[in-house]
Design a protein around this motif. Structure first.
Motif, PDB file in Angstrom:
ATOM      1  N   GLU A 137     -21.770  -9.487  11.204  1.00 23.27           N
ATOM      2  CA  GLU A 137     -20.338  -9.641  10.946  1.00 23.27           C
ATOM      3  C   GLU A 137     -19.641  -9.721  12.303  1.00 23.27           C
ATOM      4  O   GLU A 137     -19.900  -8.904  13.179  1.00 23.27           O
ATOM      5  CB  GLU A 137     -19.805  -8.449  10.164  1.00 23.27           C
ATOM      6  N   ILE A 138     -18.755 -10.687  12.464  1.00 22.15           N
ATOM      7  CA  ILE A 138     -18.032 -10.865  13.716  1.00 22.15           C
ATOM      8  C   ILE A 138     -16.573 -10.550  13.452  1.00 22.15           C
ATOM      9  O   ILE A 138     -15.895 -11.265  12.709  1.00 22.15           O
ATOM     10  CB  ILE A 138     -18.213 -12.290  14.253  1.00 22.15           C
ATOM     11  N   LEU A 139     -16.128  -9.451  14.030  1.00 22.59           N
ATOM     12  CA  LEU A 139     -14.781  -8.945  13.806  1.00 22.59           C
ATOM     13  C   LEU A 139     -13.962  -9.100  15.082  1.00 22.59           C
ATOM     14  O   LEU A 139     -14.443  -8.816  16.168  1.00 22.59           O
ATOM     15  CB  LEU A 139     -14.840  -7.474  13.395  1.00 22.59           C
ATOM     16  N   VAL A 140     -12.732  -9.531  14.937  1.00 21.57           N
ATOM     17  CA  VAL A 140     -11.830  -9.738  16.070  1.00 21.57           C
ATOM     18  C   VAL A 140     -10.632  -8.813  15.909  1.00 21.57           C
ATOM     19  O   VAL A 140      -9.995  -8.789  14.851  1.00 21.57           O
ATOM     20  CB  VAL A 140     -11.371 -11.216  16.147  1.00 21.57           C
ATOM     21  N   ASP A 141     -10.336  -8.068  16.963  1.00 17.92           N
ATOM     22  CA  ASP A 141      -9.210  -7.140  16.957  1.00 17.92           C
ATOM     23  C   ASP A 141      -7.895  -7.903  16.800  1.00 17.92           C
ATOM     24  O   ASP A 141      -7.593  -8.801  17.589  1.00 17.92           O
ATOM     25  CB  ASP A 141      -9.207  -6.349  18.260  1.00 17.92           C
ATOM     26  N   ASP A 142      -7.131  -7.542  15.788  1.00 15.01           N
ATOM     27  CA  ASP A 142      -5.879  -8.252  15.521  1.00 15.01           C
ATOM     28  C   ASP A 142      -4.872  -8.101  16.659  1.00 15.01           C
ATOM     29  O   ASP A 142      -4.205  -9.063  17.047  1.00 15.01           O
ATOM     30  CB  ASP A 142      -5.272  -7.831  14.184  1.00 15.01           C
ATOM     31  N   PHE A 143      -4.781  -6.920  17.248  1.00 10.27           N
ATOM     32  CA  PHE A 143      -3.821  -6.692  18.326  1.00 10.27           C
ATOM     33  C   PHE A 143      -4.199  -7.495  19.571  1.00 10.27           C
ATOM     34  O   PHE A 143      -3.353  -8.160  20.172  1.00 10.27           O
ATOM     35  CB  PHE A 143      -3.742  -5.198  18.665  1.00 10.27           C
ATOM     36  N   SER A 144      -5.468  -7.462  19.948  1.00 13.97           N
ATOM     37  CA  SER A 144      -5.925  -8.212  21.124  1.00 13.97           C
ATOM     38  C   SER A 144      -5.732  -9.713  20.927  1.00 13.97           C
ATOM     39  O   SER A 144      -5.335 -10.425  21.850  1.00 13.97           O
ATOM     40  CB  SER A 144      -7.396  -7.921  21.412  1.00 13.97           C
ATOM     41  N   ALA A 145      -6.009 -10.197  19.720  1.00 16.17           N
ATOM     42  CA  ALA A 145      -5.817 -11.623  19.427  1.00 16.17           C
ATOM     43  C   ALA A 145      -4.345 -11.997  19.531  1.00 16.17           C
ATOM     44  O   ALA A 145      -3.992 -13.018  20.135  1.00 16.17           O
ATOM     45  CB  ALA A 145      -6.362 -11.961  18.043  1.00 16.17           C
ATOM     46  N   ALA A 146      -3.467 -11.174  18.979  1.00 17.93           N
ATOM     47  CA  ALA A 146      -2.031 -11.456  19.033  1.00 17.93           C
ATOM     48  C   ALA A 146      -1.524 -11.439  20.472  1.00 17.93           C
ATOM     49  O   ALA A 146      -0.689 -12.283  20.849  1.00 17.93           O
ATOM     50  CB  ALA A 146      -1.261 -10.440  18.191  1.00 17.93           C
ATOM     51  N   HIS A 151     -16.608 -18.111  11.771  1.00 20.05           N
ATOM     52  CA  HIS A 151     -17.470 -16.956  11.509  1.00 20.05           C
ATOM     53  C   HIS A 151     -16.765 -15.636  11.790  1.00 20.05           C
ATOM     54  O   HIS A 151     -17.282 -14.575  11.457  1.00 20.05           O
ATOM     55  CB  HIS A 151     -18.738 -17.029  12.364  1.00 20.05           C
ATOM     56  N   ALA A 152     -15.598 -15.695  12.432  1.00 17.17           N
ATOM     57  CA  ALA A 152     -14.897 -14.475  12.852  1.00 17.17           C
ATOM     58  C   ALA A 152     -13.846 -14.069  11.826  1.00 17.17           C
ATOM     59  O   ALA A 152     -13.207 -14.906  11.202  1.00 17.17           O
ATOM     60  CB  ALA A 152     -14.248 -14.705  14.205  1.00 17.17           C
ATOM     61  N   GLU A 153     -13.687 -12.765  11.706  1.00 22.91           N
ATOM     62  CA  GLU A 153     -12.667 -12.197  10.818  1.00 22.91           C
ATOM     63  C   GLU A 153     -11.735 -11.313  11.647  1.00 22.91           C
ATOM     64  O   GLU A 153     -12.198 -10.430  12.366  1.00 22.91           O
ATOM     65  CB  GLU A 153     -13.338 -11.365   9.725  1.00 22.91           C
ATOM     66  N   VAL A 187     -20.110  -6.893  15.072  1.00 24.86           N
ATOM     67  CA  VAL A 187     -19.662  -7.058  16.453  1.00 24.86           C
ATOM     68  C   VAL A 187     -18.148  -7.076  16.414  1.00 24.86           C
ATOM     69  O   VAL A 187     -17.542  -7.895  15.717  1.00 24.86           O
ATOM     70  CB  VAL A 187     -20.205  -8.362  17.073  1.00 24.86           C
ATOM     71  N   PHE A 188     -17.547  -6.161  17.146  1.00 29.80           N
ATOM     72  CA  PHE A 188     -16.090  -6.062  17.217  1.00 29.80           C
ATOM     73  C   PHE A 188     -15.650  -6.550  18.583  1.00 29.80           C
ATOM     74  O   PHE A 188     -15.991  -5.950  19.603  1.00 29.80           O
ATOM     75  CB  PHE A 188     -15.628  -4.631  16.967  1.00 29.80           C
ATOM     76  N   LEU A 189     -14.932  -7.650  18.607  1.00 28.36           N
ATOM     77  CA  LEU A 189     -14.425  -8.226  19.844  1.00 28.36           C
ATOM     78  C   LEU A 189     -13.013  -7.710  20.076  1.00 28.36           C
ATOM     79  O   LEU A 189     -12.137  -7.863  19.218  1.00 28.36           O
ATOM     80  CB  LEU A 189     -14.441  -9.752  19.761  1.00 28.36           C
ATOM     81  N   VAL A 190     -12.803  -7.097  21.225  1.00 28.09           N
ATOM     82  CA  VAL A 190     -11.520  -6.473  21.559  1.00 28.09           C
ATOM     83  C   VAL A 190     -11.165  -6.842  22.992  1.00 28.09           C
ATOM     84  O   VAL A 190     -12.035  -7.251  23.768  1.00 28.09           O
ATOM     85  CB  VAL A 190     -11.612  -4.940  21.343  1.00 28.09           C
ATOM     86  N   GLU A 191      -9.908  -6.682  23.358  1.00 29.03           N
ATOM     87  CA  GLU A 191      -9.400  -7.035  24.685  1.00 29.03           C
ATOM     88  C   GLU A 191      -9.825  -8.468  25.015  1.00 29.03           C
ATOM     89  O   GLU A 191      -9.678  -9.344  24.188  1.00 29.03           O
ATOM     90  CB  GLU A 191      -9.856  -5.990  25.714  1.00 29.03           C
ATOM     91  N   ASP A 192     -10.378  -8.725  26.210  1.00 24.38           N
ATOM     92  CA  ASP A 192     -10.773 -10.094  26.561  1.00 24.38           C
ATOM     93  C   ASP A 192     -11.986 -10.589  25.781  1.00 24.38           C
ATOM     94  O   ASP A 192     -12.279 -11.781  25.777  1.00 24.38           O
ATOM     95  CB  ASP A 192     -11.035 -10.205  28.062  1.00 24.38           C
ATOM     96  N   GLY A 193     -12.672  -9.698  25.108  1.00 21.73           N
ATOM     97  CA  GLY A 193     -13.808 -10.104  24.285  1.00 21.73           C
ATOM     98  C   GLY A 193     -13.419 -11.041  23.152  1.00 21.73           C
ATOM     99  O   GLY A 193     -14.239 -11.822  22.683  1.00 21.73           O
TER     100      GLY A 193
END
Length: 119
Positions: free
Chosen positions: A75-84, A96-98, A48-54
C-alpha cells in the motif's frame, strides 16, 4: 513453536515504512523503498507512508520504486498535509498512491503486529 507455526506467525507481521526523503536525497532513499518492496514480495503486509519530501516520489507514473511496490502488493500512502504543502493533488500522484491523514499512520502503528521503520 513448530516450523509451520513460526512461518505463520512471521507472515502476520506488517511493516509501516515511512519515507521522508525524496529520491534525489541520495541512494539510500531509493534503497529504502526497494527494501519495502522486498518485504512485500516475501508476503508481508507493507504500507509505505510518504511524508515531507518523500511525497514527491509518488508524483506521476515514472517512479520505478512505486511501480515495484504496487506490483508487490504494498500500500502506498501519501501524507495529505505534506502533499498540500507542495501543491500536489491526487490527480498529480501515481494511481497507486492514496492520500491519507496522520490518523491512518497512528492506527497502523498501534496494531500489535506492526513494525514501523522511518527513513
Amino acid at each position: 513453536m513448530t516450523a509451520p507455526e513460526t512461518r505463520h506467525a512471521a507472515s502476520r507481521i506488517s511493516y509501516l515504512m515511512i519515507e521522508s526523503k525524496g529520491n534525489w536525497a541520495g541512494p539510500n532513499a531509493g534503497a529504502f523503498l526497494l527494501d519495502a518492496a522486498v518485504l512485500a514480495e516475501a508476503g508481508h503486509r507493507v504500507r509505505v507512508f510518504l511524508v515531507e519530501d518523500g511525497v514527491l516520489t509518488a508524483v506521476g507514473t515514472a517512479s520505478p520504486e512505486i511501480e515495484r511496490l504496487a506490483a508487490a502488493g504494498a500500500e502506498i500512502l501519501v501524507d495529505d498535509f505534506s502533499a498540500a504543502q507542495r501543491a500536489l493533488s491526487a490527480t498529480t500522484l501515481s494511481p497507486h498512491a492514496e492520500v491519507v491523514g496522520m490518523d491512518v499512520v497512528a492506527a497502523a502503528l498501534a496494531e500489535d503486529d506492526c513494525r514501523g521503520v522511518w527513513h
